[in-house]
Design an enzyme around this catalytic site. Structure first.
Site, PDB file in Angstrom:
ATOM      1  N   CYS A  46      97.512 -18.722 -15.152  1.00  0.00           N
ATOM      2  CA  CYS A  46      98.149 -20.084 -15.880  1.00  0.00           C
ATOM      3  C   CYS A  46      96.890 -20.856 -16.693  1.00  0.00           C
ATOM      4  O   CYS A  46      96.059 -20.533 -16.702  1.00  0.00           O
ATOM      5  CB  CYS A  46      98.522 -21.001 -14.496  1.00  0.00           C
ATOM      6  SG  CYS A  46      99.113 -22.674 -15.119  1.00  0.00           S
ATOM      7  N   THR A  48      96.070 -23.788 -16.466  1.00  0.00           N
ATOM      8  CA  THR A  48      95.263 -24.495 -15.543  1.00  0.00           C
ATOM      9  C   THR A  48      94.083 -23.677 -15.055  1.00  0.00           C
ATOM     10  O   THR A  48      92.949 -24.065 -15.007  1.00  0.00           O
ATOM     11  CB  THR A  48      96.006 -24.950 -14.414  1.00  0.00           C
ATOM     12  OG1 THR A  48      97.097 -25.689 -14.744  1.00  0.00           O
ATOM     13  CG2 THR A  48      95.220 -25.865 -13.623  1.00  0.00           C
ATOM     14  N   HIS A  51      91.434 -23.661 -17.644  1.00  0.00           N
ATOM     15  CA  HIS A  51      90.914 -25.030 -17.822  1.00  0.00           C
ATOM     16  C   HIS A  51      89.831 -25.153 -16.619  1.00  0.00           C
ATOM     17  O   HIS A  51      88.681 -25.632 -16.905  1.00  0.00           O
ATOM     18  CB  HIS A  51      91.708 -26.078 -17.695  1.00  0.00           C
ATOM     19  CG  HIS A  51      92.649 -26.321 -18.798  1.00  0.00           C
ATOM     20  ND1 HIS A  51      92.183 -26.397 -19.987  1.00  0.00           N
ATOM     21  CD2 HIS A  51      94.057 -26.530 -19.119  1.00  0.00           C
ATOM     22  CE1 HIS A  51      93.256 -26.465 -20.928  1.00  0.00           C
ATOM     23  NE2 HIS A  51      94.022 -26.750 -20.446  1.00  0.00           N
ATOM     24  N   CYS A  99     100.671 -33.893   2.696  1.00  0.00           N
ATOM     25  CA  CYS A  99     100.316 -34.223   3.937  1.00  0.00           C
ATOM     26  C   CYS A  99     101.431 -34.206   5.019  1.00  0.00           C
ATOM     27  O   CYS A  99     101.430 -34.261   6.246  1.00  0.00           O
ATOM     28  CB  CYS A  99      99.351 -35.455   4.138  1.00  0.00           C
ATOM     29  SG  CYS A  99     100.230 -36.881   3.978  1.00  0.00           S
ATOM     30  N   CYS A 113     101.008 -37.186  -3.367  1.00  0.00           N
ATOM     31  CA  CYS A 113     100.064 -37.562  -2.134  1.00  0.00           C
ATOM     32  C   CYS A 113      98.713 -37.627  -2.292  1.00  0.00           C
ATOM     33  O   CYS A 113      98.084 -36.696  -2.825  1.00  0.00           O
ATOM     34  CB  CYS A 113     100.289 -36.036  -1.205  1.00  0.00           C
ATOM     35  SG  CYS A 113      99.563 -36.321   0.505  1.00  0.00           S
ATOM     36  N   ILE A 186     105.515 -21.393 -21.228  1.00  0.00           N
ATOM     37  CA  ILE A 186     106.430 -22.678 -20.840  1.00  0.00           C
ATOM     38  C   ILE A 186     107.563 -23.024 -21.968  1.00  0.00           C
ATOM     39  O   ILE A 186     108.833 -23.037 -21.739  1.00  0.00           O
ATOM     40  CB  ILE A 186     105.743 -23.627 -20.529  1.00  0.00           C
ATOM     41  CG1 ILE A 186     104.798 -23.522 -19.385  1.00  0.00           C
ATOM     42  CG2 ILE A 186     106.492 -25.052 -20.049  1.00  0.00           C
ATOM     43  CD1 ILE A 186     105.543 -23.013 -17.966  1.00  0.00           C
ATOM     44  N   ARG A 211     104.299 -16.235 -32.508  1.00  0.00           N
ATOM     45  CA  ARG A 211     105.025 -16.660 -31.320  1.00  0.00           C
ATOM     46  C   ARG A 211     106.512 -16.727 -31.659  1.00  0.00           C
ATOM     47  O   ARG A 211     107.410 -16.466 -30.757  1.00  0.00           O
ATOM     48  CB  ARG A 211     104.561 -17.779 -30.909  1.00  0.00           C
ATOM     49  CG  ARG A 211     103.114 -17.825 -30.080  1.00  0.00           C
ATOM     50  CD  ARG A 211     102.763 -19.015 -29.630  1.00  0.00           C
ATOM     51  NE  ARG A 211     101.679 -19.134 -28.716  1.00  0.00           N
ATOM     52  CZ  ARG A 211     100.689 -20.054 -28.057  1.00  0.00           C
ATOM     53  NH1 ARG A 211     101.657 -21.345 -28.205  1.00  0.00           N
ATOM     54  NH2 ARG A 211     100.069 -19.915 -27.011  1.00  0.00           N
ATOM     55  N   GLY A 272     104.125 -30.482 -21.453  1.00  0.00           N
ATOM     56  CA  GLY A 272     102.838 -29.810 -21.871  1.00  0.00           C
ATOM     57  C   GLY A 272     101.605 -30.617 -21.338  1.00  0.00           C
ATOM     58  O   GLY A 272     101.749 -31.996 -21.517  1.00  0.00           O
TER      59      GLY A 272
END
Length: 353
Positions: A46, A48, A51, A99, A113, A186, A211, A272
């Site tokens: 991903c 993420t 990053h 939690c 949370c 995405i 793309r 995004g």
């Protein structure tokens, strides 16, 4: 039943020196009786994850971590108190855990949370799917229908985030004018989901022609243009406007431009992830006069079952890896996979174990 192998392949990340390495480590043991052991089949990379590797996104700082929060696999062992799963079940795993006690969790917002939230995410704060085996709480595991392949199921996590955005933005009525900004994976998923639901008045704006060319493989019939073409149309026709702008680039100038293209009553869906300290300029008068709605989308609270249904409905028509620009790698090829993502020569990389 325990796995035959004593050791397994894995990619371990160290936050201390921002290093990712291929290694062999012991297969994890079930220490919580409510956990299952999953033999990973496919695990995605991903944005993420990139990053995290660069040190720009928080993760577990206390020990080497196995990344990977998008994965599918087969259960090979179950804890003593597991009741809903059996060895051999094909599954996909929701990595996000609340939690289940705080106000946010009880209100159906576990992604807010403060006790756990993203601080316990599988593949970010506890070991994830970039390894042959991973232990997971049974509450986070979803059994797959026979019609879904493990290859397709590796896409459930990002599609569960899309499903959350769909719920927040809805109703998205067929016949509305829709703009997608950004044709990374995405943006491509949004295009596929809209087409699946019958939408045809969709424009996709993306600066990289490669793309846009890749998106043509899906044969959606959408209008595929560059941001410059988008501006030219806006300059020629002040009524060139959209009812929905689905922002998938995370690029602040693209977000600002999208706002200017919203029709009366329009909705901006910010999907995004922009840099944390970035800012945009927007006219409060326009928000008032046009009754605009700006919607943020953060991960996937309780939408994982929706994503499984979406994957089942999409099938190979929309989720064929070649058509999506997804390339498969082994764990040993992680450097090539990450480099290809950074260069933008592929839409997404997925490890096959």
């Amino acid at each position: 039943m325990s796995p035959v192998a004593a050791n397994m392949e894995a990619l371990q990340f160290s936050l201390a020196n921002k290093s990712l390495k291929y290694t062999k480590i012991p297969v994890p043991r079930i220490r919580d009786p409510k956990n299952v052991l999953v033999r990973v089949s496919y695990a995605g990379i991903c944005g993420t994850d990139l990053h995290i590797i660069q040190g720009h996104f928080p993760c577990n700082p206390d020990q080497p971590l196995i990344l990977g929060h998008e994965f599918s696999g087969t259960i090979t062992e179950v804890g003593a108190e597991v009741t809903d799963f059996e060895i051999g079940d094909k599954v996909s795993v929701d990595p996000n855990i609340g939690c289940k006690k705080c106000t946010f969790c009880h209100e159906g917002n576990p992604h807010f949370c403060k006790n756990k939230g993203t601080n316990t995410t599988i593949g970010i704060f506890r070991d994830g799917g970039w390894a042959e085996y991973v232990t997971c709480p049974e509450t986070q595991v979803h059994k797959l229908p026979e019609s879904i392949t493990l290859e397709q199921a590796a896409l459930c996590e990002p599609l569960s985030c899309l499903a959350h955005g769909w719920d927040l933005a809805g109703p998205i009525k067929v016949g509305k004018n829709i703009l997608i900004t950004g044709a990374g994976i995405i943006g491509i998923f949004w295009a596929c989901a809209l087409h699946l639901h019958g939408h045809r008045r969709v424009t996709v704006s993306e600066p990289k022609q490669s793309r846009l060319n890749s998106l043509k493989k899906l044969d959606l019939g959408f209008d595929l243009i560059t941001p410059d073409e988008l501006k030219e149309r806006q300059e020629r026709d002040p009524e060139y406007l959209f009812d929905f702008v689905i922002e998938c680039s995370g690029f602040p100038p693209a977000i600002e431009h999208g706002i200017s293209l919203l029709n009366q009553g329009g909705k901006l869906v910010i999907f995004g992830v922009a840099p944390p300290h970035a800012n945009i300029s927007i006219s409060p008068f326009d928000i008032y006069a046009k009754e605009l709605k700006i919607i943020g989308v953060n991960i996937n609270p309780y939408t994982y079952p929706n994503s499984i249904g979406m994957v089942e409905a999409m099938g190979d028509r929309y989720l064929n890896y070649d058509n999506l620009g997804i390339r498969v790698y082994s764990l040993r090829e992680y450097k090539e996979a990450i480099e290809a993502l950074k260069k933008g020569t592929i839409a997404k990389a997925i490890f096959k174990l």
